[in-house]
Design an enzyme around this catalytic site. Structure first.
Site, mmCIF file in Angstrom:
data_model
loop_
_atom_site.group_PDB
_atom_site.id
_atom_site.type_symbol
_atom_site.label_atom_id
_atom_site.label_comp_id
_atom_site.label_asym_id
_atom_site.label_seq_id
_atom_site.Cartn_x
_atom_site.Cartn_y
_atom_site.Cartn_z
ATOM 1 N N HIS A 124 -0.143 -0.978 12.555
ATOM 2 C CA HIS A 124 0.324 -1.131 11.016
ATOM 3 C C HIS A 124 -0.781 -2.092 10.371
ATOM 4 O O HIS A 124 -1.655 -2.997 11.060
ATOM 5 C CB HIS A 124 1.663 -2.174 10.962
ATOM 6 N N GLU A 152 8.390 3.177 12.486
ATOM 7 C CA GLU A 152 8.625 4.680 12.673
ATOM 8 C C GLU A 152 9.166 5.162 13.988
ATOM 9 O O GLU A 152 9.578 6.030 14.238
ATOM 10 C CB GLU A 152 7.323 5.522 12.153
HETATM 11 N N1 ACO Z 1 -3.231 4.726 17.895
HETATM 12 C C1 ACO Z 1 -4.764 4.779 18.185
HETATM 13 N N2 ACO Z 1 -5.498 3.839 17.539
HETATM 14 C C2 ACO Z 1 -5.072 3.300 16.465
HETATM 15 C C3 ACO Z 1 -3.675 3.242 16.042
HETATM 16 C C4 ACO Z 1 -2.688 4.068 16.838
HETATM 17 N N3 ACO Z 1 -1.597 4.175 16.295
HETATM 18 N N4 ACO Z 1 -3.550 2.391 14.953
HETATM 19 C C5 ACO Z 1 -4.740 1.734 14.707
HETATM 20 N N5 ACO Z 1 -5.485 2.285 15.669
HETATM 21 C C6 ACO Z 1 -7.001 1.816 15.896
HETATM 22 C C7 ACO Z 1 -7.951 2.987 14.873
HETATM 23 O O1 ACO Z 1 -8.195 3.999 15.518
HETATM 24 C C8 ACO Z 1 -9.062 2.044 14.582
HETATM 25 O O2 ACO Z 1 -9.950 1.816 15.792
HETATM 26 P P1 ACO Z 1 -11.489 2.140 15.566
HETATM 27 O O3 ACO Z 1 -11.844 0.770 14.657
HETATM 28 O O4 ACO Z 1 -12.091 2.210 16.882
HETATM 29 O O5 ACO Z 1 -11.673 3.551 14.589
HETATM 30 C C9 ACO Z 1 -8.243 0.580 14.803
HETATM 31 O O6 ACO Z 1 -7.153 0.655 15.343
HETATM 32 C C10 ACO Z 1 -8.001 0.056 13.161
HETATM 33 O O7 ACO Z 1 -7.207 1.044 12.552
HETATM 34 P P2 ACO Z 1 -7.057 1.076 11.077
HETATM 35 O O8 ACO Z 1 -6.758 2.718 10.841
HETATM 36 O O9 ACO Z 1 -8.369 0.701 10.421
HETATM 37 O O10 ACO Z 1 -6.159 0.337 10.869
HETATM 38 P P3 ACO Z 1 -4.927 0.160 9.786
HETATM 39 O O11 ACO Z 1 -4.608 -1.082 9.665
HETATM 40 O O12 ACO Z 1 -5.609 1.066 8.370
HETATM 41 O O13 ACO Z 1 -3.781 1.032 10.267
HETATM 42 C C11 ACO Z 1 -1.956 2.718 10.442
HETATM 43 C C12 ACO Z 1 -2.507 1.268 9.932
HETATM 44 C C13 ACO Z 1 -2.730 3.572 9.213
HETATM 45 C C14 ACO Z 1 -0.738 2.378 10.200
HETATM 46 C C15 ACO Z 1 -2.480 3.073 11.731
HETATM 47 O O14 ACO Z 1 -2.134 1.932 12.762
HETATM 48 C C16 ACO Z 1 -1.903 4.397 12.115
HETATM 49 O O15 ACO Z 1 -2.833 5.376 11.920
HETATM 50 N N6 ACO Z 1 -0.753 4.472 13.056
HETATM 51 C C17 ACO Z 1 -0.140 5.759 13.409
HETATM 52 C C18 ACO Z 1 0.463 6.397 12.363
HETATM 53 C C19 ACO Z 1 1.894 5.507 12.039
HETATM 54 O O16 ACO Z 1 2.623 5.349 12.950
HETATM 55 N N7 ACO Z 1 2.127 5.436 10.843
HETATM 56 C C20 ACO Z 1 3.305 4.741 10.437
HETATM 57 C C21 ACO Z 1 3.048 3.188 9.791
HETATM 58 S S1 ACO Z 1 4.389 2.473 9.511
HETATM 59 C C22 ACO Z 1 4.654 2.821 7.870
HETATM 60 O O17 ACO Z 1 4.020 3.591 7.111
HETATM 61 C C23 ACO Z 1 6.158 2.872 7.316
#
Ligand code: ACO
Length: 387
Positions: free
Chosen positions: A273, A328
């Site tokens: 998140h 989620e």
């Molecule tokens: N699985 C694997 N790796 C992850 C995940 C995950 N669920 N979430 C973050 N990371 C990793 C990324 O790959 C990234 O790694 P890197 O720097 O080596 O590339 C690092 O953590 C940071 O990720 P960002 O995308 O920059 O972090 P952000 O704060 O933007 O992410 C997000 C938030 C988009 C929700 C992300 O955690 C994600 O994609 N989760 C999976 C999708 C999901 O569950 N979405 C629902 C969110 S809740 C809602 O909207 C109501």
């Protein structure tokens, strides 16, 4: 074509052809994805990512799930008043909107159908500026009926008219299935709606506020917000949670499957998140709801066991960034447990979030300033066209 003749003595203004004055480099900080940027003020909800707390107008989300209903929470968000007996039945879908829904092919995504319905509804209302609580209420009451109508039409069934004796969530289930839901089913979905109602400056809410800041109307703001929520990084995750668990097959195979997925650079759905570094309090509330449901999906136990493995693997991969379970993950078993098909999950999330979106529309309009940030130019320096 005859144009207006240019005045003989034009006012002298600096022109494109003049040499560009020397430009100071823009040293202002830039945060990709606006992470950590304060982009507004709100009295609607407090998302405390570090401590894993969520408050709506100061009230704890866990208490609201246990003692509130979606209608009461929507009213709290719009007006600031706590009236636990507040009711909000679903509203009739105007014929012109129904005609539009009937015209859509049956394989249209429910999010696209809902966005289209909200847009068509807005076209038929007098949604004058400034937006009002009545407009917020009307749109929130209309949307469940529209989604239920689309879900039935694509299955070749007739839409079911609202029953004004039913509150919003019960009414939605009734219009979806054509029969009264069991009380436990209604309570579980109502808890999901409460948990999904509001969450600060997430991408779709920010979108709604940007639209409102131009003095556009509430239906335009919500239609744009639905379009934003459609993306898998925001509202598309719960159906992908179900899909990922199915592809893993069993708990024994979960670790190998998830390691391989992470090696391929894929994300584990239902984890991570932008704001929460602690366990998402909404996930905790929904896990309780899922475990107490009468009709749990048979994969709930698998999900609970896989969660621990996923958290361990994510901590291994990202020791620098706490990646915890998000809302989620446990939304998926609740939504499936109440009988919704996975392709309806994102649109059902939109129905729940409509209270929050419209509350933000009202809050933005109440102290409006056009949202128009700057962008740093990183392209070619000024140059002459070739030839
Ligand atoms: N699985 C694997 N790796 C992850 C995940 C995950 N669920 N979430 C973050 N990371 C990793 C990324 O790959 C990234 O790694 P890197 O720097 O080596 O590339 C690092 O953590 C940071 O990720 P960002 O995308 O920059 O972090 P952000 O704060 O933007 O992410 C997000 C938030 C988009 C929700 C992300 O955690 C994600 O994609 N989760 C999976 C999708 C999901 O569950 N979405 C629902 C969110 S809740 C809602 O909207 C109501």
């Amino acid at each position: 074509m005859t144009g207006t003749p240019r005045p003989a003595t034009a006012t002298v203004v600096p022109g494109d052809a003049d040499p560009a004055p020397e430009r100071e480099p823009d040293e202002r900080p830039y945060s990709p994805g606006l992470e950590g940027v304060l982009a507004g003020e709100t009295a609607l909800s407090q998302v405390d990512g570090a401590r894993g707390r969520l408050l709506y107008r100061g009230y704890r989300i866990g208490d609201l799930v246990e003692r509130g209903s979606y209608a009461a929470i929507a009213n709290l968000l719009w007006t600031g008043d706590w009236d636990p007996g507040h009711r909000l039945p679903t509203a009739l879908v105007p014929d012109a909107v129904l005609a539009g829904l009937r015209a859509l092919p049956s394989d249209v995504k429910p999010m696209d159908a809902l966005r289209t319905a909200v847009s068509a509804w807005g076209a038929m209302q007098s949604l004058d500026w400034p937006p009002t609580v009545e407009q917020a209420r009307a749109l929130t009451a209309f949307s469940p009926s529209a989604l239920a109508a689309f879900a039935r039409l694509r299955d070749g069934k007739d839409p079911v008219e609202p029953d004004p004796s039913l509150d919003l969530v019960e009414g939605f289930l009734y219009q979806l299935t054509g029969s009264r839901a069991e009380p436990g089913t209604t309570r579980a979905l109502d808890a999901y709606f409460v948990v999904g109602a509001e969450h600060g400056f997430n991408a779709s809410t920010f979108t709604a506020r940007v639209v409102t800041s131009t003095r556009s109307d509430v239906a335009s703001a919500v239609a744009a917000a639905i379009g934003t929520m459609k993306g898998p990084l925001h509202g598309g995750a719960p159906s992908e949670v179900v899909d990922q668990l199915a592809r893993m097959g069993s708990v024994d195979r979960a670790e190998a499957w998830m390691r391989a997925a992470l090696d391929r650079g894929e994300r584990l759905m239902g984890f991570g998140h932008r704001v929460y570094r602690a366990y998402d309090p909404r996930a905790a509330a929904l896990r309780k709801v899922a475990e107490s449901m009468d009709h749990k999906p048979d994969w709930l136990q698998q999900a609970i066991e896989v969660e621990d493995v996923a958290l361990r693997l994510l901590a291994e991969r990202h020791p620098e960034r706490a990646i915890k379970t998000n809302v989620e993950y446990y939304a998926a078993p609740v939504l499936q447990g109440v009988g919704l098909t996975p392709d309806l999950f994102p649109a059902t999330f939109s129905l729940a979030r409509t209270a929050g979106w419209t509350a933000h529309v009202l809050e933005q309009a109440g102290d409006n300033r056009l949202i128009r940030p700057d962008v740093r130019y990183v392209g070619e320096p000024e140059r002459d066209l070739p030839g």
